[in-house]
Design a protein around this motif. Structure first.
Motif, PDB file in Angstrom:
ATOM      1  N   LEU A  19       0.830  -1.204   0.000  1.00  0.00           N
ATOM      2  CA  LEU A  19       0.000   0.000   0.000  1.00  0.00           C
ATOM      3  C   LEU A  19       0.861   1.250   0.000  1.00  0.00           C
ATOM      4  N   LEU A  20       2.155   1.089   0.305  1.00  0.00           N
ATOM      5  CA  LEU A  20       3.027   2.276   0.288  1.00  0.00           C
ATOM      6  C   LEU A  20       2.972   2.900  -1.093  1.00  0.00           C
ATOM      7  N   GLY A  21       2.740   2.047  -2.103  1.00  0.00           N
ATOM      8  CA  GLY A  21       2.658   2.564  -3.479  1.00  0.00           C
ATOM      9  C   GLY A  21       1.542   3.590  -3.570  1.00  0.00           C
ATOM     10  N   SER A  22       0.536   3.435  -2.679  1.00  0.00           N
ATOM     11  CA  SER A  22      -0.608   4.362  -2.794  1.00  0.00           C
ATOM     12  C   SER A  22      -0.239   5.746  -2.279  1.00  0.00           C
ATOM     13  N   LEU A  23       0.895   5.835  -1.553  1.00  0.00           N
ATOM     14  CA  LEU A  23       1.247   7.158  -1.022  1.00  0.00           C
ATOM     15  C   LEU A  23       1.839   8.033  -2.116  1.00  0.00           C
ATOM     16  N   SER A  24       2.235   7.397  -3.231  1.00  0.00           N
ATOM     17  CA  SER A  24       2.780   8.227  -4.331  1.00  0.00           C
ATOM     18  C   SER A  24       1.588   8.871  -5.056  1.00  0.00           C
ATOM     19  N   GLN A  25       1.867   9.765  -6.000  1.00  0.00           N
ATOM     20  CA  GLN A  25       0.776  10.416  -6.730  1.00  0.00           C
ATOM     21  C   GLN A  25       0.009   9.365  -7.550  1.00  0.00           C
ATOM     22  N   GLN A  26       0.763   8.435  -8.175  1.00  0.00           N
ATOM     23  CA  GLN A  26       0.134   7.452  -9.060  1.00  0.00           C
ATOM     24  C   GLN A  26      -0.643   6.451  -8.199  1.00  0.00           C
ATOM     25  N   ARG A  27      -1.933   6.216  -8.534  1.00  0.00           N
ATOM     26  CA  ARG A  27      -2.742   5.301  -7.742  1.00  0.00           C
ATOM     27  C   ARG A  27      -2.584   3.880  -8.247  1.00  0.00           C
ATOM     28  N   ASN A  28      -2.617   2.929  -7.319  1.00  0.00           N
ATOM     29  CA  ASN A  28      -2.590   1.523  -7.729  1.00  0.00           C
ATOM     30  C   ASN A  28      -3.910   1.164  -8.396  1.00  0.00           C
ATOM     31  N   HIS A  29      -3.872   0.092  -9.174  1.00  0.00           N
ATOM     32  CA  HIS A  29      -5.099  -0.349  -9.843  1.00  0.00           C
ATOM     33  C   HIS A  29      -6.051  -0.920  -8.790  1.00  0.00           C
ATOM     34  N   THR A  30      -7.347  -0.806  -9.053  1.00  0.00           N
ATOM     35  CA  THR A  30      -8.314  -1.280  -8.053  1.00  0.00           C
ATOM     36  C   THR A  30      -9.199  -2.402  -8.580  1.00  0.00           C
ATOM     37  N   VAL A  31      -9.046  -2.715  -9.865  1.00  0.00           N
ATOM     38  CA  VAL A  31      -9.947  -3.703 -10.460  1.00  0.00           C
ATOM     39  C   VAL A  31      -9.302  -5.086 -10.480  1.00  0.00           C
ATOM     40  N   SER A  32     -10.036  -6.050  -9.937  1.00  0.00           N
ATOM     41  CA  SER A  32      -9.598  -7.450 -10.003  1.00  0.00           C
ATOM     42  C   SER A  32     -10.331  -8.104 -11.174  1.00  0.00           C
ATOM     43  N   ASN A  33      -9.583  -8.581 -12.147  1.00  0.00           N
ATOM     44  CA  ASN A  33     -10.222  -9.173 -13.341  1.00  0.00           C
ATOM     45  C   ASN A  33     -11.095 -10.374 -12.975  1.00  0.00           C
ATOM     46  N   GLN A  34     -10.629 -11.108 -11.969  1.00  0.00           N
ATOM     47  CA  GLN A  34     -11.405 -12.286 -11.548  1.00  0.00           C
ATOM     48  C   GLN A  34     -12.770 -11.857 -11.006  1.00  0.00           C
ATOM     49  N   GLU A  35     -12.763 -10.782 -10.213  1.00  0.00           N
ATOM     50  CA  GLU A  35     -14.034 -10.271  -9.662  1.00  0.00           C
ATOM     51  C   GLU A  35     -14.947  -9.808 -10.788  1.00  0.00           C
ATOM     52  N   ILE A  36     -14.375  -9.086 -11.752  1.00  0.00           N
ATOM     53  CA  ILE A  36     -15.205  -8.526 -12.825  1.00  0.00           C
ATOM     54  C   ILE A  36     -15.781  -9.635 -13.697  1.00  0.00           C
TER      55      ILE A  36
END
Ligand SMILES: CC(C)=CCC/C(C)=C/CC/C(C)=C/CC/C(C)=C/CC/C(C)=C/CC/C(C)=C/CC/C(C)=C/CC/C(C)=C/CC/C(C)=C/CC/C(C)=C/Cc1cc(C(=O)O)cc(O)c1O
Ligand code: SAM
Ligand code: MG
Length: 269
Positions: A19-36
């Motif tokens: 989740l540290l990646g979320s502290l940068s400006q660029q947001r992590n992806h939120t979509v799980s292909n399996q869920e969709i």
């Protein structure tokens, strides 16, 4: 020993990316292909009241009731700009449009969204107040914010929930509301919503939920308070299979946090 973890805590490493990646400006992806893919497969029967999405139809009056109790206005949705994230086939989106809201529905499932568009087109009373957009929320560039953002039975299906929620929060107007419903990460919830609901009673499509993705109300509340938001209310909601209806706990009904399904309202400063 089941590792106790909080998907919303900034230091927590999720399976895909820290989740540290979320502290940068660029947001992590939120979509799980399996869920969709799972929800794509349900699209065709979404508006079959006795079909696989029956519990969502039955939940609708309860979530409108909960939000009306929080907003406390004579006509809580009339004229309001509403964003319904993870709108699916549009069950809640249509209800809020019928109550006078201008609703934008966003979903990552193209098939569910096509069903939503098709269904709303049939009703002249609401079709001009409904707009549907396909795609992940983190990729949307809205030129406005919304009075109310709803996210019902969605956050337990996303990846990087911290990034997902922060994207939603940015879309709420000051003093506006973020209204969620989801499932708490408890043994009781695991027994009720997966073992009983999916495997024994078959009232929820098999494979709908992953217990590891459940988020506790206290974790959500902590997350919003970290962002200096006010948590208006957290309310348990229980499906009663014999009465085929959802029962909303009364305000202050129990000092215990909800142990299974719950709704939470947070307000932007
Ligand atoms: C640690 C580990 C390995 C755990 C494994 C879990 C497991 C497999 C357990 C099985 C063991 C077992 C047999 C346990 C049972 C006995 C026991 C030890 C229970 C202890 C826990 C406890 C106290 C449970 C309470 C259960 C209880 C009181 C039962 C007695 C009678 C009773 C009250 C029955 C009620 C049944 C009931 C309430 C059913 C409703 C189920 C429910 C909550 C449905 C909601 C489902 C849901 C999430 C809807 C929203 C939704 C819907 C859809 C859709 O497509 O429709 C999609 C979505 O994404 C949604 O979010
Ligand atoms: C259980 S359905 C709930 C639908 C609707 N909110 C309701 O309660 O009637 C969950 C929905 O969330 C959507 N979804 C899951 N992950 C998503 C994401 N990251 N972004 C947008 N939509 C997502 C799914 O495609 C599905 O339509
Ligand atoms: Mg769910």
């Amino acid at each position: 020993m089941m590792m106790k973890y909080n998907l919303l805590r900034s230091g927590y490493k999720s399976f895909e990316r820290g989740l540290l990646g979320s502290l940068s400006q660029q947001r992590n992806h939120t979509v799980s292909n399996q869920e969709i893919q799972h929800f794509d497969a349900l699209a065709k029967t979404w508006w079959d009241w006795d079909g696989e999405s029956r519990l969502l139809h039955l939940m609708n009056p309860t979530r409108i009731d909960f939000m009306s109790q929080i907003i406390r206005e004579k006509t809580p949705f009339a004229g309001k700009q509403v964003l319904d994230i993870g709108c699916g086939g549009g069950i809640l989106s249509e209800s809020m449009a019928r109550l006078g809201a201008n609703v934008t529905g966003v979903d990552a499932s193209k098939k569910a969204l096509d069903v939503a568009k098709d269904h709303s087109e049939k009703d002249p009373k609401i079709r001009d107040r409904l707009k549907y957009i396909h795609g992940p929320i983190e990729k949307q560039n809205f030129d406005k914010q919304f009075n109310i953002v709803t996210c019902m039975e969605v956050v337990e299906h996303v990846t990087n929930p911290r990034d997902f929620l922060e994207s939603l929060m940015n879309l709420v107007k000051p003093n506006g509301y973020l209204m969620l419903s989801t499932i708490s990460r408890t043994f009781m919830a695991r027994v009720l919503t997966i073992f009983l609901a999916e495997k024994v009673l078959g009232i929820v499509p098999d494979g709908t939920h992953d217990y590891q993705k459940y988020i506790r109300p206290e974790e959500l509340a902590e997350f919003f308070r970290e962002h200096h938001w006010k948590v208006n209310d957290v309310r348990g909601v229980m499906y009663h299979p014999l009465q085929s209806k959802w029962i909303l706990a009364k305000p202050g009904d129990s000092c215990l946090p909800p142990l299974c399904n719950y709704m939470l309202s947070a307000q932007k400063p």
